[in-house]
Design a protein around this motif. Structure first.
Motif, PDB file in Angstrom:
ATOM      1  N   GLN A   1       0.965  -0.845  -0.320  1.00  0.00           N
ATOM      2  CA  GLN A   1       0.140   0.069   0.075  1.00  0.00           C
ATOM      3  C   GLN A   1       1.192   1.289   0.144  1.00  0.00           C
ATOM      4  O   GLN A   1       2.039   1.364   0.759  1.00  0.00           O
ATOM      5  N   VAL A   2       0.117   2.067  -0.583  1.00  0.00           N
ATOM      6  CA  VAL A   2       1.535   3.840  -0.727  1.00  0.00           C
ATOM      7  C   VAL A   2       0.397   4.449  -0.833  1.00  0.00           C
ATOM      8  O   VAL A   2      -0.859   4.678  -1.020  1.00  0.00           O
ATOM      9  N   GLN A   3       0.718   5.774   0.270  1.00  0.00           N
ATOM     10  CA  GLN A   3      -0.229   6.549  -0.099  1.00  0.00           C
ATOM     11  C   GLN A   3       0.510   7.765  -0.734  1.00  0.00           C
ATOM     12  O   GLN A   3       1.661   7.950  -0.010  1.00  0.00           O
ATOM     13  N   LEU A   4       0.442   8.858  -0.839  1.00  0.00           N
ATOM     14  CA  LEU A   4       0.463   9.586  -1.910  1.00  0.00           C
ATOM     15  C   LEU A   4      -0.048  10.987  -1.064  1.00  0.00           C
ATOM     16  O   LEU A   4      -1.331  11.295  -0.660  1.00  0.00           O
ATOM     17  N   VAL A   5      -0.065  12.110  -1.055  1.00  0.00           N
ATOM     18  CA  VAL A   5       0.027  13.336   0.046  1.00  0.00           C
ATOM     19  C   VAL A   5       0.966  14.275  -1.633  1.00  0.00           C
ATOM     20  O   VAL A   5       2.110  14.471  -1.414  1.00  0.00           O
ATOM     21  N   GLU A   6       0.022  15.631  -2.290  1.00  0.00           N
ATOM     22  CA  GLU A   6       0.777  16.510  -3.094  1.00  0.00           C
ATOM     23  C   GLU A   6       0.635  17.554  -1.963  1.00  0.00           C
ATOM     24  O   GLU A   6       0.069  17.982  -1.270  1.00  0.00           O
ATOM     25  N   SER A   7       1.404  18.721  -2.288  1.00  0.00           N
ATOM     26  CA  SER A   7       1.556  19.981  -2.014  1.00  0.00           C
ATOM     27  C   SER A   7       2.260  21.164  -3.424  1.00  0.00           C
ATOM     28  O   SER A   7       2.578  20.353  -4.086  1.00  0.00           O
TER      29      SER A   7
END
Length: 119
Positions: free
Chosen positions: A1-7
Motif C-alpha cells: 500500500q502506498v499513500q500519496l500527498v501532494e503539495s
C-alpha cells in the motif's frame, strides 16, 4: 500500500511557475511508475505527465511539453512536477498517482492540490 500527498499548489499569475511535490509512504514507491493528472471544473481528468520507476523515461501531454517537467527522487520517496510559463487553461486540481502496471495505469492516488492561474 502506498499513500500519496501532494503539495505546492496555489494561485499564480499567467507566465509564472509552481512546483508540485508528491510525498509517498511505503517502501515500494521506487519500484513504481508515477504520473500527474489534472481535472478542471466540468472536465474529465486528463493525464499530464508520467515517469518510469527508474527516472529515465518521461512522457507528457502535448499541451504541457516544453513547459512542465516531471521528476522524482526515490531516495526521498518524492515526485515533482515543475510547471513553468503557466497559462489560465492550466487551472485545475492536480493529482499524483503511482503503481506497478505501466504508464497511465496507476493504483494509488493522492487527494489533489489546486492550481489556479490568473490572467
Amino acid at each position: 500500500q502506498v499513500q500519496l500527498v501532494e503539495s505546492g499548489g496555489g494561485l499564480v499569475q499567467a507566465g509564472g511557475s509552481l512546483r508540485l511535490s508528491c510525498a509517498a509512504s511505503g517502501r515500494t514507491f521506487s519500484n513504481y511508475g508515477m504520473g500527474w493528472f489534472r481535472q478542471a471544473p466540468g472536465k474529465e481528468r486528463e493525464f499530464v505527465a508520467g515517469i518510469s520507476s527508474a527516472p529515465g523515461n518521461t512522457y507528457y501531454v502535448d499541451s504541457v511539453k516544453g513547459r512542465f517537467t516531471i521528476s522524482r527522487d526515490n531516495a526521498k520517496n518524492t515526485g515533482y512536477l515543475q510547471m513553468n510559463s503557466l497559462k489560465p487553461e492550466d487551472t485545475a486540481v492536480y493529482y499524483c498517482a503511482c503503481g506497478p502496471r505501466g504508464l497511465g495505469q496507476y493504483d494509488y492516488w493522492g487527494q489533489g492540490t489546486q492550481v489556479t492561474v490568473s490572467s
